[in-house]
Write a protein that holds these residues in place. Sequence first.
Motif: not given
Length: 156
Positions: A31-45, A48-57, A72-76
């Motif tokens: 079982h392998i996951r990933s997370a960010g110490l300061y994850a790229m998460v946005n708040t919608d209208e 609700n918080e949604r993590g950003q997708e994987m960087n396109s580059q 992929h959705e960024a996770t805190q």
Amino acid sequence: MFDKILIVCIGNICRSPTAQFLLQRELPHKHIRSAGLYAMVNTDENGNERGQEMNSQAREIAEKHGLICGAHEATQFTSELGRNHDLILVMEKRHRDDIAKRFPEALAKTMLLGEWDAQREGNKDIPDPYRKSDEVFEQIYKLIERNTMLWANKLK
């Protein structure tokens, strides 16, 4: 012994998802996951918080090398995520230091992704390619790939 592995970087959109997909390909039974110490998460209208997708580059470079990158959705990173994983792999020493300060209970199971890289003696960090050129993303992809393979061999 290490069946649940968490890979951590800053925003959880470049390095850690790339390493997650690479390690999952090599160790499909874990079982392998990933997370960010300061994850790229946005708040919608609706608030609700949604993590950003994987960087396109990062995704394009990985796919150019034949890596299939799923959704992929960024996770805190949280204390709970740390508790629920047997091994936490970070990209830079300062990420380990941040975990030590903010989540001391997770420090004992936190190691550098570059821990076993003999080619980089003295500097085990994997730098952040965010907002850099494709050439930088390419170099970082190769570092991540080499180091995930080293970990996969140790964890098999």
